[in-house]
Write a protein that holds these residues in place. Structure first.
Motif, mmCIF file in Angstrom:
data_model
loop_
_atom_site.group_PDB
_atom_site.id
_atom_site.type_symbol
_atom_site.label_atom_id
_atom_site.label_comp_id
_atom_site.label_asym_id
_atom_site.label_seq_id
_atom_site.Cartn_x
_atom_site.Cartn_y
_atom_site.Cartn_z
ATOM 1 N N MET A 159 0.841 -1.205 0.000
ATOM 2 C CA MET A 159 0.000 0.000 0.000
ATOM 3 C C MET A 159 0.873 1.250 0.000
ATOM 4 O O MET A 159 1.893 1.297 0.691
ATOM 5 N N LYS A 160 0.445 2.250 -0.773
ATOM 6 C CA LYS A 160 1.190 3.513 -0.790
ATOM 7 C C LYS A 160 0.812 4.342 0.431
ATOM 8 O O LYS A 160 -0.308 4.249 0.944
ATOM 9 N N ILE A 161 1.745 5.171 0.863
ATOM 10 C CA ILE A 161 1.543 5.895 2.110
ATOM 11 C C ILE A 161 0.362 6.860 2.020
ATOM 12 O O ILE A 161 -0.365 7.067 3.001
ATOM 13 N N ILE A 162 0.114 7.435 0.861
ATOM 14 C CA ILE A 162 -1.016 8.354 0.718
ATOM 15 C C ILE A 162 -2.342 7.612 0.897
ATOM 16 O O ILE A 162 -3.300 8.141 1.486
ATOM 17 N N ALA A 163 -2.387 6.347 0.422
ATOM 18 C CA ALA A 163 -3.601 5.542 0.577
ATOM 19 C C ALA A 163 -3.821 5.189 2.050
ATOM 20 O O ALA A 163 -4.952 5.241 2.553
ATOM 21 N N PHE A 164 -2.737 4.850 2.739
ATOM 22 C CA PHE A 164 -2.875 4.531 4.154
ATOM 23 C C PHE A 164 -3.271 5.778 4.948
ATOM 24 O O PHE A 164 -4.061 5.689 5.903
ATOM 25 N N LYS A 165 -2.734 6.923 4.547
ATOM 26 C CA LYS A 165 -3.096 8.167 5.235
ATOM 27 C C LYS A 165 -4.603 8.403 5.145
ATOM 28 O O LYS A 165 -5.245 8.771 6.137
ATOM 29 N N ASN A 166 -5.179 8.187 3.967
ATOM 30 C CA ASN A 166 -6.618 8.358 3.802
ATOM 31 C C ASN A 166 -7.386 7.382 4.695
ATOM 32 O O ASN A 166 -8.377 7.747 5.342
ATOM 33 N N HIS A 167 -6.908 6.146 4.737
ATOM 34 C CA HIS A 167 -7.513 5.110 5.594
ATOM 35 C C HIS A 167 -7.405 5.506 7.068
ATOM 36 O O HIS A 167 -8.353 5.337 7.847
ATOM 37 N N PHE A 168 -6.272 6.046 7.443
ATOM 38 C CA PHE A 168 -5.992 6.472 8.818
ATOM 39 C C PHE A 168 -6.990 7.557 9.242
ATOM 40 O O PHE A 168 -7.611 7.474 10.311
ATOM 41 N N PHE A 169 -7.159 8.558 8.380
ATOM 42 C CA PHE A 169 -8.080 9.663 8.686
ATOM 43 C C PHE A 169 -9.533 9.181 8.741
ATOM 44 O O PHE A 169 -10.294 9.594 9.627
ATOM 45 N N GLU A 170 -9.920 8.312 7.806
ATOM 46 C CA GLU A 170 -11.288 7.811 7.786
ATOM 47 C C GLU A 170 -11.605 6.985 9.031
ATOM 48 O O GLU A 170 -12.686 7.094 9.611
ATOM 49 N N THR A 171 -10.639 6.194 9.471
ATOM 50 C CA THR A 171 -10.847 5.313 10.626
ATOM 51 C C THR A 171 -11.030 6.103 11.914
ATOM 52 O O THR A 171 -11.845 5.744 12.770
ATOM 53 N N LEU A 172 -10.298 7.194 12.061
ATOM 54 C CA LEU A 172 -10.318 7.957 13.315
ATOM 55 C C LEU A 172 -11.253 9.168 13.269
ATOM 56 O O LEU A 172 -11.359 9.892 14.263
ATOM 57 N N ALA A 173 -11.921 9.358 12.153
ATOM 58 C CA ALA A 173 -12.733 10.574 11.967
ATOM 59 C C ALA A 173 -13.787 10.757 13.047
ATOM 60 O O ALA A 173 -14.075 11.878 13.468
ATOM 61 N N GLY A 174 -14.364 9.664 13.531
ATOM 62 C CA GLY A 174 -15.420 9.794 14.530
ATOM 63 C C GLY A 174 -14.925 9.931 15.954
ATOM 64 O O GLY A 174 -15.716 10.181 16.869
ATOM 65 N N ASP A 175 -13.634 9.763 16.152
ATOM 66 C CA ASP A 175 -13.072 9.752 17.507
ATOM 67 C C ASP A 175 -12.262 10.995 17.864
ATOM 68 O O ASP A 175 -12.169 11.352 19.044
ATOM 69 N N TYR A 176 -11.656 11.643 16.861
ATOM 70 C CA TYR A 176 -10.771 12.770 17.118
ATOM 71 C C TYR A 176 -11.007 13.872 16.078
ATOM 72 O O TYR A 176 -11.399 13.582 14.948
ATOM 73 N N PRO A 177 -10.696 15.129 16.422
ATOM 74 C CA PRO A 177 -10.730 16.200 15.421
ATOM 75 C C PRO A 177 -9.686 15.934 14.335
ATOM 76 O O PRO A 177 -8.645 15.317 14.596
ATOM 77 N N ALA A 178 -9.948 16.409 13.127
ATOM 78 C CA ALA A 178 -9.055 16.163 11.986
ATOM 79 C C ALA A 178 -7.640 16.664 12.254
ATOM 80 O O ALA A 178 -6.653 16.009 11.868
ATOM 81 N N GLU A 179 -7.522 17.800 12.931
ATOM 82 C CA GLU A 179 -6.199 18.354 13.218
ATOM 83 C C GLU A 179 -5.387 17.415 14.115
ATOM 84 O O GLU A 179 -4.187 17.217 13.916
ATOM 85 N N GLU A 180 -6.062 16.808 15.092
ATOM 86 C CA GLU A 180 -5.380 15.886 15.997
ATOM 87 C C GLU A 180 -4.992 14.601 15.269
ATOM 88 O O GLU A 180 -3.909 14.049 15.489
ATOM 89 N N VAL A 181 -5.863 14.127 14.385
ATOM 90 C CA VAL A 181 -5.548 12.937 13.589
ATOM 91 C C VAL A 181 -4.318 13.196 12.731
ATOM 92 O O VAL A 181 -3.426 12.351 12.613
ATOM 93 N N GLY A 182 -4.251 14.383 12.138
ATOM 94 C CA GLY A 182 -3.083 14.744 11.339
ATOM 95 C C GLY A 182 -1.818 14.766 12.164
ATOM 96 O O GLY A 182 -0.748 14.320 11.718
ATOM 97 N N SER A 183 -1.926 15.255 13.404
ATOM 98 C CA SER A 183 -0.773 15.272 14.301
ATOM 99 C C SER A 183 -0.334 13.847 14.634
ATOM 100 O O SER A 183 0.866 13.538 14.615
#
Length: 281
Positions: free
Chosen positions: A1-25
């Motif tokens: 998997m390419k890192i950009i694809a995993f990043k999208n998966h990472f953000f989607e998975t945590l979207a309901g638990d944390y603010p987007a800024e914190e997920v990015g951090s």
């Protein structure tokens, strides 16, 4: 998997638990820890392939974040006062407001002064080690009831190249202190049981209870014991510094005044009374 694809998966998975800024951090911290890549590296090479081993480590971290485990425990480290510290489930994660307590002490004492310092309830050693680093002529000791926490603190002293005398002891059972000191500092347990409802899951479920909480019926027991010991073991002109419960500031200040300390409250970066200094009369 390419890192950009995993990043999208990472953000989607945590979207309901944390603010987007914190997920990015979180993502940036993990890519730095697991891949050794900076944010610029990621921006320049978003199509980088993740190996199966890298993907497995990222996925494990992602699942731990879903369970609200602190990112500092996942990576095993954090920063405090510009220094790196190991942390684990046996130690509290150092807070930025505690940095202000350290700075208050540094403002009161010069780098060249040969003072003696005692940190009570040292945990990861963040207060003691930061003081030892910035007061190189000081003789610094630190006490904790947890042997496991002291093991972490000792590693942190080595990591930051300072000498601290670590002591295993239960301060509530202590009849005296090992020496007389110019400075005694403590960030003891002060969160009452009734305040747990305001705590975040990552704190409630993961950080050590013995380092955080006190019973509602006697929330100042550590302050009472430490101020009693300090009244006998501070040198003339010595100072006692506490991080305190903002809701009990008046009671804590009165307690120190009863022990014949001249007191001063100080607000933290969030505008609440978080620190208290007692100067021995």
């Amino acid at each position: 998997m390419k890192i950009i694809a995993f990043k999208n998966h990472f953000f989607e998975t945590l979207a309901g638990d944390y603010p987007a800024e914190e997920v990015g951090s979180f993502f940036n911290i993990l890519t730095s820890k697991l891949l050794g890549l900076s944010r610029l590296d990621l921006a320049l090479n978003p199509q980088r392939d993740l190996s199966s081993q890298e993907l497995e480590k990222f996925e494990e971290a992602l699942q731990r974040l879903r369970r609200h485990e602190p990112i500092q425990y996942i990576t095993g480290s954090t920063e405090f006062f510009g220094l790196k510290f190991h942390v684990d489930k046996n130690t509290l994660i150092p807070r930025p407001e505690t940095e202000e307590l350290v700075q208050w002490i540094l403002d009161d004492f010069k780098e060249t002064q040969e003072i003696s310092v005692l940190d009570i309830g040292t945990g990861s050693g963040c207060i003691a080690i930061s003081l030892a680093k910035h007061l190189p002529k000081a003789k610094v000791s630190a006490i904790d009831i947890s042997e496991e926490a002291l093991k972490v603190a000792e590693k942190n002293a080595v990591l930051n190249r300072v000498k601290v005398n670590f002591i295993h002891a239960d301060i509530l059972a202590a009849e005296d202190l090992p020496d007389r000191f110019d400075v005694i500092v403590s960030n003891p347990p002060y969160v009452r049981e009734l305040e747990k409802r305001d705590m975040q899951r990552n704190v409630l479920e993961y950080e050590p209870e013995t380092a955080l909480y006190v019973k509602d019926e006697d929330p100042l027991l550590f302050y009472r014991k430490i101020s009693e010991l300090a009244s006998h073991h501070l040198k003339a002109g010595g100072k006692l510094y506490f991080e305190i419960n903002q809701y009990l500031r008046k009671e804590t200040e009165a307690l120190l005044a009863e022990k014949n300390f001249q007191t001063r409250l100080k607000k933290d970066i969030f505008g609440v009374h978080r620190m208290l200094k007692g100067s021995k009369r």
